[in-house]
Design an enzyme around this catalytic site. Structure first.
Site, PDB file in Angstrom:
ATOM      1  N   GLU A  12       1.340  -0.413  11.688  1.00  0.00           N
ATOM      2  CA  GLU A  12       0.365  -1.189  11.187  1.00  0.00           C
ATOM      3  C   GLU A  12      -0.947  -1.280  12.505  1.00  0.00           C
ATOM      4  O   GLU A  12      -1.987  -1.500  12.155  1.00  0.00           O
ATOM      5  CB  GLU A  12       0.674  -2.552  10.916  1.00  0.00           C
ATOM      6  CG  GLU A  12       1.726  -2.276   9.686  1.00  0.00           C
ATOM      7  CD  GLU A  12       0.982  -2.095   8.506  1.00  0.00           C
ATOM      8  OE1 GLU A  12      -0.126  -1.521   8.382  1.00  0.00           O
ATOM      9  OE2 GLU A  12       1.416  -2.020   7.248  1.00  0.00           O
ATOM     10  N   GLU A  47       5.733   3.785  -1.278  1.00  0.00           N
ATOM     11  CA  GLU A  47       6.044   4.930  -1.525  1.00  0.00           C
ATOM     12  C   GLU A  47       7.651   5.124  -0.917  1.00  0.00           C
ATOM     13  O   GLU A  47       7.642   5.357   0.669  1.00  0.00           O
ATOM     14  CB  GLU A  47       5.343   6.134  -1.238  1.00  0.00           C
ATOM     15  CG  GLU A  47       5.891   7.594  -1.337  1.00  0.00           C
ATOM     16  CD  GLU A  47       6.322   7.792  -2.716  1.00  0.00           C
ATOM     17  OE1 GLU A  47       7.408   8.233  -3.046  1.00  0.00           O
ATOM     18  OE2 GLU A  47       5.768   7.374  -4.040  1.00  0.00           O
ATOM     19  N   GLY A  74       0.883  -1.267  -0.031  1.00  0.00           N
ATOM     20  CA  GLY A  74       0.088  -0.068  -0.035  1.00  0.00           C
ATOM     21  C   GLY A  74       0.923   1.178  -0.128  1.00  0.00           C
ATOM     22  O   GLY A  74       1.822   1.315  -0.815  1.00  0.00           O
ATOM     23  N   SER A  75       0.549   2.182   1.009  1.00  0.00           N
ATOM     24  CA  SER A  75       1.032   3.348   1.026  1.00  0.00           C
ATOM     25  C   SER A  75       2.816   3.222   1.149  1.00  0.00           C
ATOM     26  O   SER A  75       3.430   4.170   1.079  1.00  0.00           O
ATOM     27  CB  SER A  75       0.571   4.219   1.841  1.00  0.00           C
ATOM     28  OG  SER A  75       0.665   3.683   3.130  1.00  0.00           O
ATOM     29  N   PHE A  76       3.131   2.197   1.932  1.00  0.00           N
ATOM     30  CA  PHE A  76       4.821   1.778   2.168  1.00  0.00           C
ATOM     31  C   PHE A  76       5.238   1.543   1.091  1.00  0.00           C
ATOM     32  O   PHE A  76       6.652   1.217   1.015  1.00  0.00           O
ATOM     33  CB  PHE A  76       4.745   1.109   3.257  1.00  0.00           C
ATOM     34  CG  PHE A  76       4.232   1.492   4.894  1.00  0.00           C
ATOM     35  CD1 PHE A  76       4.088   2.729   4.925  1.00  0.00           C
ATOM     36  CD2 PHE A  76       3.908   0.420   5.533  1.00  0.00           C
ATOM     37  CE1 PHE A  76       3.537   3.083   6.048  1.00  0.00           C
ATOM     38  CE2 PHE A  76       3.406   0.830   6.673  1.00  0.00           C
ATOM     39  CZ  PHE A  76       3.156   2.062   7.187  1.00  0.00           C
TER      40      PHE A  76
END
Length: 172
Positions: A83, A20, A16-18
């Site tokens: 998380e 980036e 997901g966002s990680f």
């Protein structure tokens, strides 16, 4: 130092966002080696009202993401903290995209596979275009407060990262 004295390093599959690097830098204070990989047997979904996705087991599914290589125990603790308790860290096998080798890594599937908030496919490029700036700003503030605990915590981070429902937005 013998090999038994060396610190344990972790390889973490993120989806997901990680993915980036700028977000990884905020969380770890560095950007580790990152390799593209595919996780078979899972599918990635949007979570209603949230700016981050989840994965759940799916027999014919596959999730494209990245592996963060060589995280220390302290860095892994940061990932666990971010998380939170809605994800569970587990070992899985991914396939590297650069050389097709299989790797045993850790990742974070969503615990509640029957969550009514699980929706359609989550798209990384769409997320970057629509939400990355907000996410990085909130994430930076929360990680700074984690390092210097004088205020907001992880729950505040989760609340900031919930999407605004246009029906409930104040009119101008």
């Amino acid at each position: 130092m013998s090999s038994s004295d060396s610190p344990q390093l972790h390889n973490i599959f993120v989806y997901g966002s990680f993915q980036e690097p700028d977000i990884i830098h905020v969380m770890l204070n560095r950007i580790p080696e990152i390799v593209s990989a595919t996780l078979p047997g899972f599918k990635r979904f949007r979570l209603k009202g949230r700016l981050y996705p989840c994965i759940i087991p799916s027999e014919n599914g596959e999730v494209h993401g990245k592996v963060l290589m060589g995280l220390t125990n302290d860095e892994l603790e940061n990932v666990d903290w971010v998380e939170g308790n809605e994800y569970e860290r587990v070992f899985v096998e991914v396939v590297r995209k650069d050389n097709s080798e299989k790797m045993r890594v850790e990742t974070y599937p969503w615990i509640n596979k029957n969550d009514p908030d699980i929706g359609g496919e989550w798209d990384f490029e769409e997320w970057k275009r629509l939400h990355m700036k907000t996410f990085i700003e909130a994430f930076t503030e929360i990680m700074e407060r984690k390092r210097n605990p004088q205020g907001k915590g992880r729950d505040d981070f989760s609340n900031v990262l919930k999407e605004e429902d246009p029906a409930n937005a104040p009119s101008s």
